[in-house]
Design a protein around this motif. Sequence first.
Motif, PDB file in Angstrom:
ATOM      1  N   SER A  70       0.882  -1.354  -0.025  1.00 31.43           N
ATOM      2  CA  SER A  70      -0.019  -0.062   0.019  1.00 31.43           C
ATOM      3  C   SER A  70       0.914   1.147  -0.255  1.00 31.43           C
ATOM      4  O   SER A  70       2.084   1.249   0.436  1.00 31.43           O
ATOM      5  N   PHE A  71       0.072   2.458  -0.411  1.00 27.53           N
ATOM      6  CA  PHE A  71       0.734   3.813  -0.617  1.00 27.53           C
ATOM      7  C   PHE A  71      -0.216   4.798  -0.422  1.00 27.53           C
ATOM      8  O   PHE A  71      -0.462   5.540  -1.130  1.00 27.53           O
ATOM      9  N   HIS A  72      -0.890   4.792   0.967  1.00 26.34           N
ATOM     10  CA  HIS A  72      -1.852   5.493   1.108  1.00 26.34           C
ATOM     11  C   HIS A  72      -1.449   6.967   1.294  1.00 26.34           C
ATOM     12  O   HIS A  72      -0.572   7.426   1.982  1.00 26.34           O
ATOM     13  N   LEU A  73      -2.199   8.040   0.619  1.00 27.22           N
ATOM     14  CA  LEU A  73      -2.092   9.479   0.708  1.00 27.22           C
ATOM     15  C   LEU A  73      -2.947  10.048   1.995  1.00 27.22           C
ATOM     16  O   LEU A  73      -3.912   9.795   1.984  1.00 27.22           O
ATOM     17  N   GLU A  74      -2.266  10.676   2.908  1.00 27.80           N
ATOM     18  CA  GLU A  74      -2.806  11.446   3.928  1.00 27.80           C
ATOM     19  C   GLU A  74      -2.488  12.829   3.876  1.00 27.80           C
ATOM     20  O   GLU A  74      -1.377  13.443   3.522  1.00 27.80           O
ATOM     21  N   LYS A  75      -3.460  13.695   4.506  1.00 28.68           N
ATOM     22  CA  LYS A  75      -3.049  14.978   4.911  1.00 28.68           C
ATOM     23  C   LYS A  75      -3.936  15.484   6.214  1.00 28.68           C
ATOM     24  O   LYS A  75      -4.975  15.134   6.089  1.00 28.68           O
ATOM     25  N   GLY A  76      -3.352  16.202   7.123  1.00 33.04           N
ATOM     26  CA  GLY A  76      -3.925  16.381   8.483  1.00 33.04           C
ATOM     27  C   GLY A  76      -5.060  17.541   8.359  1.00 33.04           C
ATOM     28  O   GLY A  76      -5.883  17.289   8.976  1.00 33.04           O
ATOM     29  N   SER A  77      -4.773  18.197   7.361  1.00 31.59           N
ATOM     30  CA  SER A  77      -5.889  19.481   7.311  1.00 31.59           C
ATOM     31  C   SER A  77      -6.005  19.789   6.047  1.00 31.59           C
ATOM     32  O   SER A  77      -5.103  20.866   5.535  1.00 31.59           O
ATOM     33  N   VAL A  78      -7.111  19.642   5.220  1.00 28.43           N
ATOM     34  CA  VAL A  78      -6.992  19.991   3.790  1.00 28.43           C
ATOM     35  C   VAL A  78      -7.708  21.297   3.623  1.00 28.43           C
ATOM     36  O   VAL A  78      -8.465  21.958   4.663  1.00 28.43           O
ATOM     37  N   GLN A  79      -7.646  21.993   2.586  1.00 27.99           N
ATOM     38  CA  GLN A  79      -7.859  23.199   2.267  1.00 27.99           C
ATOM     39  C   GLN A  79      -8.696  23.188   0.873  1.00 27.99           C
ATOM     40  O   GLN A  79      -8.630  22.046   0.020  1.00 27.99           O
ATOM     41  N   VAL A  80      -9.374  24.168   0.591  1.00 23.78           N
ATOM     42  CA  VAL A  80     -10.235  24.360  -0.599  1.00 23.78           C
ATOM     43  C   VAL A  80      -9.304  24.015  -1.748  1.00 23.78           C
ATOM     44  O   VAL A  80      -9.520  23.486  -2.869  1.00 23.78           O
ATOM     45  N   SER A  81      -8.070  24.557  -1.878  1.00 20.75           N
ATOM     46  CA  SER A  81      -7.043  24.586  -2.806  1.00 20.75           C
ATOM     47  C   SER A  81      -6.445  23.278  -3.012  1.00 20.75           C
ATOM     48  O   SER A  81      -5.788  22.978  -4.267  1.00 20.75           O
ATOM     49  N   ASP A  82      -6.818  22.097  -2.351  1.00 24.72           N
ATOM     50  CA  ASP A  82      -6.341  20.904  -2.681  1.00 24.72           C
ATOM     51  C   ASP A  82      -7.233  20.088  -3.458  1.00 24.72           C
ATOM     52  O   ASP A  82      -7.150  18.996  -3.878  1.00 24.72           O
ATOM     53  N   SER A  83      -8.313  20.940  -3.944  1.00 26.88           N
ATOM     54  CA  SER A  83      -9.467  20.273  -4.649  1.00 26.88           C
ATOM     55  C   SER A  83      -8.650  19.787  -6.248  1.00 26.88           C
ATOM     56  O   SER A  83      -8.461  20.885  -6.539  1.00 26.88           O
TER      57      SER A  83
END
Lengths: 113, 114
Positions: B72-85
Motif C-alpha cells: 500500500s501507499f496511502h495518501l494522507e493530509k492532516g488538514s485539507v484546504q479548498v485549494s487541495d481540490s
Amino acid sequence: DVKVTQSSRYLVKRTGEKVFLECVQDMDHENMFWYRQDPGLGLRLIYFSYDVKMKEKGDIPEGYSVSREKKERFSLILESASTNQTSMYLCASSLSGTAQKLFFGSGTQLSVL
Amino acid sequence: GNSVTQMEGPVTLSEEAFLTINCTYTATGYPSLFWYVQYPGEGLQLLLKATKADDKGSNKGFEATYRKETTSFHLEKGSVQVSDSAVYFCALSGGSGNTGKLIFGQGTTLQVKP
C-alpha cells in the motif's frame, strides 16, 4: 521553467480523418510518453520513446502510431480517427532511469464526431 | 502484470478535515511509488514519491509511506484546504531497463468545501 507543450488544447475531428497531436519539451529529456485519460480508467499508456527514432508500444497502441524525429518532439498519429478515440491525451517527458519525475503537458481534449 | 488500485471517488470533505486516499499495488520486484495531482484544466504534476520499503514521501502537507507488507501507499493530509481540490493519481514504476514508464491508478477526485 521546464515545459511540455501540446499543440492544441481542444480538437474536433471527423471519423476517418488522420489526426496529428504534437508535443514538444524543452528539457532535453530522453524519455517521452503519450497517455490517454478517460473517466474511471485513469491514465493508460499508448506509446513511449526513450530515444530519437525509438518507440515502444504501451498498453493500448491499437489505432495509433508515433513519430520521434527530433529529441524534443514526439507526435501521436491517429491514422483513421474513430469515435472511441474521443479522449483527453496527455504527453509527458522524463530523464532516463527509473523513478524519474514525469513532466506533463496540459493535455489535448480530442472529440471525434 | 503490475497494477495500481485506488479508492473510488469522489471524496468530499470540509476544510480542515483529515484526508486519506487509499492506494494498493501489485508488482513484481521493487517498484518505486508515486502520487501525482491534477488541478482543474492542468496536466499532472508530481506530489511525492518513495523509492523503497518504509520510505515516507512528503510534500505540501501530504504524506505517504511505502508499505511492502500490505502493498500500500496511502495518501494522507492532516488538514485539507479548498485549494487541495483536484484529482489524485497513485502510480508505480513499471517495466525494466531505463524506460521510466509509470502505471497509474484510476484517479480519485477530491472536493474540499469551505
